[in-house]
Write a protein that holds these residues in place. Structure first.
Motif, PDB file in Angstrom:
ATOM      1  N   GLU A 107      85.052 143.287  27.401  1.00  0.00           N
ATOM      2  CA  GLU A 107      85.921 143.885  28.414  1.00  0.00           C
ATOM      3  C   GLU A 107      87.262 143.155  28.510  1.00  0.00           C
ATOM      4  O   GLU A 107      88.278 143.767  28.848  1.00  0.00           O
ATOM      5  N   THR A 108      87.259 141.868  28.197  1.00  0.00           N
ATOM      6  CA  THR A 108      88.524 141.129  28.130  1.00  0.00           C
ATOM      7  C   THR A 108      89.386 141.668  26.998  1.00  0.00           C
ATOM      8  O   THR A 108      90.591 141.927  27.162  1.00  0.00           O
ATOM      9  N   ARG A 109      88.776 141.852  25.845  1.00  0.00           N
ATOM     10  CA  ARG A 109      89.520 142.343  24.680  1.00  0.00           C
ATOM     11  C   ARG A 109      90.013 143.768  24.877  1.00  0.00           C
ATOM     12  O   ARG A 109      91.095 144.125  24.392  1.00  0.00           O
ATOM     13  N   GLU A 110      89.245 144.572  25.589  1.00  0.00           N
ATOM     14  CA  GLU A 110      89.683 145.946  25.862  1.00  0.00           C
ATOM     15  C   GLU A 110      90.999 145.981  26.633  1.00  0.00           C
ATOM     16  O   GLU A 110      91.763 146.944  26.526  1.00  0.00           O
ATOM     17  N   ARG A 111      91.264 144.927  27.381  1.00  0.00           N
ATOM     18  CA  ARG A 111      92.492 144.858  28.178  1.00  0.00           C
ATOM     19  C   ARG A 111      93.625 144.145  27.440  1.00  0.00           C
ATOM     20  O   ARG A 111      94.693 143.919  28.009  1.00  0.00           O
ATOM     21  N   GLY A 112      93.387 143.777  26.180  1.00  0.00           N
ATOM     22  CA  GLY A 112      94.424 143.112  25.401  1.00  0.00           C
ATOM     23  C   GLY A 112      94.547 141.626  25.673  1.00  0.00           C
ATOM     24  O   GLY A 112      95.517 140.992  25.251  1.00  0.00           O
ATOM     25  N   ALA A 113      93.559 141.067  26.365  1.00  0.00           N
ATOM     26  CA  ALA A 113      93.548 139.633  26.663  1.00  0.00           C
ATOM     27  C   ALA A 113      92.602 138.917  25.705  1.00  0.00           C
ATOM     28  O   ALA A 113      91.871 139.546  24.943  1.00  0.00           O
ATOM     29  N   GLU A 114      92.613 137.590  25.746  1.00  0.00           N
ATOM     30  CA  GLU A 114      91.776 136.794  24.837  1.00  0.00           C
ATOM     31  C   GLU A 114      90.734 136.017  25.619  1.00  0.00           C
ATOM     32  O   GLU A 114      91.065 135.307  26.580  1.00  0.00           O
ATOM     33  N   ALA A 115      89.476 136.149  25.199  1.00  0.00           N
ATOM     34  CA  ALA A 115      88.380 135.399  25.801  1.00  0.00           C
ATOM     35  C   ALA A 115      88.161 134.097  25.052  1.00  0.00           C
ATOM     36  O   ALA A 115      88.313 134.035  23.830  1.00  0.00           O
ATOM     37  N   VAL A 116      87.806 133.065  25.785  1.00  0.00           N
ATOM     38  CA  VAL A 116      87.420 131.774  25.214  1.00  0.00           C
ATOM     39  C   VAL A 116      86.093 131.391  25.860  1.00  0.00           C
ATOM     40  O   VAL A 116      85.986 131.351  27.094  1.00  0.00           O
ATOM     41  N   LEU A 117      85.070 131.135  25.057  1.00  0.00           N
ATOM     42  CA  LEU A 117      83.773 130.712  25.574  1.00  0.00           C
ATOM     43  C   LEU A 117      83.675 129.198  25.571  1.00  0.00           C
ATOM     44  O   LEU A 117      84.133 128.535  24.635  1.00  0.00           O
ATOM     45  N   LEU A 118      83.068 128.663  26.624  1.00  0.00           N
ATOM     46  CA  LEU A 118      82.845 127.226  26.733  1.00  0.00           C
ATOM     47  C   LEU A 118      81.372 126.971  27.014  1.00  0.00           C
ATOM     48  O   LEU A 118      80.760 127.641  27.859  1.00  0.00           O
ATOM     49  N   THR A 119      80.795 126.026  26.308  1.00  0.00           N
ATOM     50  CA  THR A 119      79.446 125.590  26.646  1.00  0.00           C
ATOM     51  C   THR A 119      79.504 124.774  27.938  1.00  0.00           C
ATOM     52  O   THR A 119      80.549 124.204  28.274  1.00  0.00           O
ATOM     53  N   PRO A 120      78.395 124.710  28.691  1.00  0.00           N
ATOM     54  CA  PRO A 120      78.405 123.966  29.953  1.00  0.00           C
ATOM     55  C   PRO A 120      78.547 122.468  29.732  1.00  0.00           C
ATOM     56  O   PRO A 120      77.990 121.911  28.779  1.00  0.00           O
ATOM     57  N   ILE A 121      79.290 121.823  30.603  1.00  0.00           N
ATOM     58  CA  ILE A 121      79.489 120.376  30.513  1.00  0.00           C
ATOM     59  C   ILE A 121      78.185 119.656  30.833  1.00  0.00           C
ATOM     60  O   ILE A 121      77.423 120.057  31.716  1.00  0.00           O
ATOM     61  N   ALA A 122      77.935 118.577  30.118  1.00  0.00           N
ATOM     62  CA  ALA A 122      76.663 117.860  30.213  1.00  0.00           C
ATOM     63  C   ALA A 122      76.425 117.258  31.590  1.00  0.00           C
ATOM     64  O   ALA A 122      77.359 116.800  32.257  1.00  0.00           O
ATOM     65  N   ARG A 123      75.177 117.245  31.977  1.00  0.00           N
ATOM     66  CA  ARG A 123      74.755 116.437  33.122  1.00  0.00           C
ATOM     67  C   ARG A 123      74.645 114.983  32.661  1.00  0.00           C
ATOM     68  O   ARG A 123      74.436 114.697  31.490  1.00  0.00           O
ATOM     69  N   ARG A 124      74.770 114.079  33.614  1.00  0.00           N
ATOM     70  CA  ARG A 124      74.711 112.646  33.280  1.00  0.00           C
ATOM     71  C   ARG A 124      73.254 112.166  33.301  1.00  0.00           C
ATOM     72  O   ARG A 124      72.786 111.583  34.263  1.00  0.00           O
ATOM     73  N   HIS A 125      72.568 112.433  32.217  1.00  0.00           N
ATOM     74  CA  HIS A 125      71.186 111.981  32.054  1.00  0.00           C
ATOM     75  C   HIS A 125      71.084 111.242  30.723  1.00  0.00           C
ATOM     76  O   HIS A 125      71.466 111.785  29.672  1.00  0.00           O
ATOM     77  N   PHE A 126      70.549 110.028  30.765  1.00  0.00           N
ATOM     78  CA  PHE A 126      70.412 109.202  29.562  1.00  0.00           C
ATOM     79  C   PHE A 126      68.942 108.955  29.261  1.00  0.00           C
ATOM     80  O   PHE A 126      68.105 108.903  30.173  1.00  0.00           O
ATOM     81  N   ASP A 127      68.628 108.780  27.976  1.00  0.00           N
ATOM     82  CA  ASP A 127      67.268 108.407  27.611  1.00  0.00           C
ATOM     83  C   ASP A 127      67.113 106.890  27.674  1.00  0.00           C
ATOM     84  O   ASP A 127      68.045 106.161  28.034  1.00  0.00           O
ATOM     85  N   GLY A 128      65.938 106.409  27.323  1.00  0.00           N
ATOM     86  CA  GLY A 128      65.659 104.984  27.440  1.00  0.00           C
ATOM     87  C   GLY A 128      66.486 104.111  26.531  1.00  0.00           C
ATOM     88  O   GLY A 128      66.619 102.900  26.764  1.00  0.00           O
ATOM     89  N   ASP A 129      67.071 104.691  25.500  1.00  0.00           N
ATOM     90  CA  ASP A 129      67.921 103.943  24.572  1.00  0.00           C
ATOM     91  C   ASP A 129      69.396 104.016  24.937  1.00  0.00           C
ATOM     92  O   ASP A 129      70.258 103.530  24.188  1.00  0.00           O
ATOM     93  N   GLY A 130      69.700 104.640  26.073  1.00  0.00           N
ATOM     94  CA  GLY A 130      71.092 104.726  26.512  1.00  0.00           C
ATOM     95  C   GLY A 130      71.884 105.838  25.873  1.00  0.00           C
ATOM     96  O   GLY A 130      73.123 105.835  25.922  1.00  0.00           O
ATOM     97  N   ASN A 131      71.189 106.831  25.296  1.00  0.00           N
ATOM     98  CA  ASN A 131      71.874 107.975  24.706  1.00  0.00           C
ATOM     99  C   ASN A 131      71.852 109.154  25.669  1.00  0.00           C
ATOM    100  O   ASN A 131      70.819 109.414  26.304  1.00  0.00           O
TER     101      ASN A 131
END
Length: 230
Positions: A107-131
């Protein structure tokens, strides 16, 4: 010669949204993002707390965005935080989530505009190794799939933010999120430990990651960016 005026529409959830005074210092990345464009660009932030692709559509929030789109405008689409949790009333099944993203794009393209998709920003959760944990694995991949199948520009904010978390580590990365001690801010007299939503500093860092993505995609918007706040 002055650039033609355009509008960048942001649609998404609380990680992108403008915040009420009572929610401060929690800040969505859309706020500092709007300070990084030149005067030819208007940023309209339609993101709202607690929304998924499904509820954003069901509440009629998409219609006024489409109605106001003009040729040359952009729509930045970032959902997933609320879509992906089966226990939430905003839950969106996987197939419906991808279909909703494709609707936003079409529907964005139908109006002559440009869509950009973004993945969701990470939550701050780390594993036991600090990753940093891959907290959005399925719905980020669905977003990537939608971008590939429809040839849509993608900013992988999930991967970019996890890289930043990895760089900062478990302790220093607290500064990116809304972590406050009791009595530190009147809006949170008992303090808060929130590993999803951003501090003002964190929102600026996340906006910078999005701006980096815009530049790497070489979108037409790139020439209208200001890489230091006004």
């Amino acid at each position: 010669m002055a650039s033609e005026p355009i509008t960048v529409h942001l649609i998404g959830d609380s990680t992108m949204a403008e915040k009420a005074p009572s929610e401060r210092p929690e800040t969505g990345w859309g706020t500092p993002f709007s300070e990084r464009v030149d005067d030819s660009v208007t940023v309209e932030n339609h993101a709202r707390n607690g929304r998924s692709t499904r509820t954003f559509l069901e509440e009629g929030r998409w219609h006024p965005v489409v109605r106001d789109l003009e040729t040359g405008d952009y729509v930045f689409v970032q959902f997933g935080h609320n879509d992906e949790v089966p226990s939430k009333e905003q839950y969106t099944p996987e197939a419906e989530f991808e279909s909703n993203l494709e609707r936003f794009v079409a529907e964005t393209r139908e109006r002559g505009a440009e869509a950009v998709l973004l993945t969701p920003i990470a939550r701050r959760h780390f594993d036991g190794d600090g990753n940093p944990k891959d907290t959005h694995r399925v719905y980020s991949e669905l977003t990537r799939d939608a971008a590939r199948s429809r040839d849509v520009p993608l900013i992988d904010a999930d991967e970019r933010s996890r890289s930043l978390l990895r760089e900062l580590g478990p302790e220093e990365s607290k500064s990116l999120y809304n972590h406050l001690s009791p009595g530190e801010h009147p809006n949170y007299p008992d303090g808060v430990t929130d590993d999803t939503h951003f501090s003002e500093y964190g929102a600026r860092r996340m906006a910078e990651l999005v701006l980096d993505g815009v530049e790497e995609l070489n979108l037409g918007l790139t020439t209208r960016l200001e890489r230091s706040p006004r």
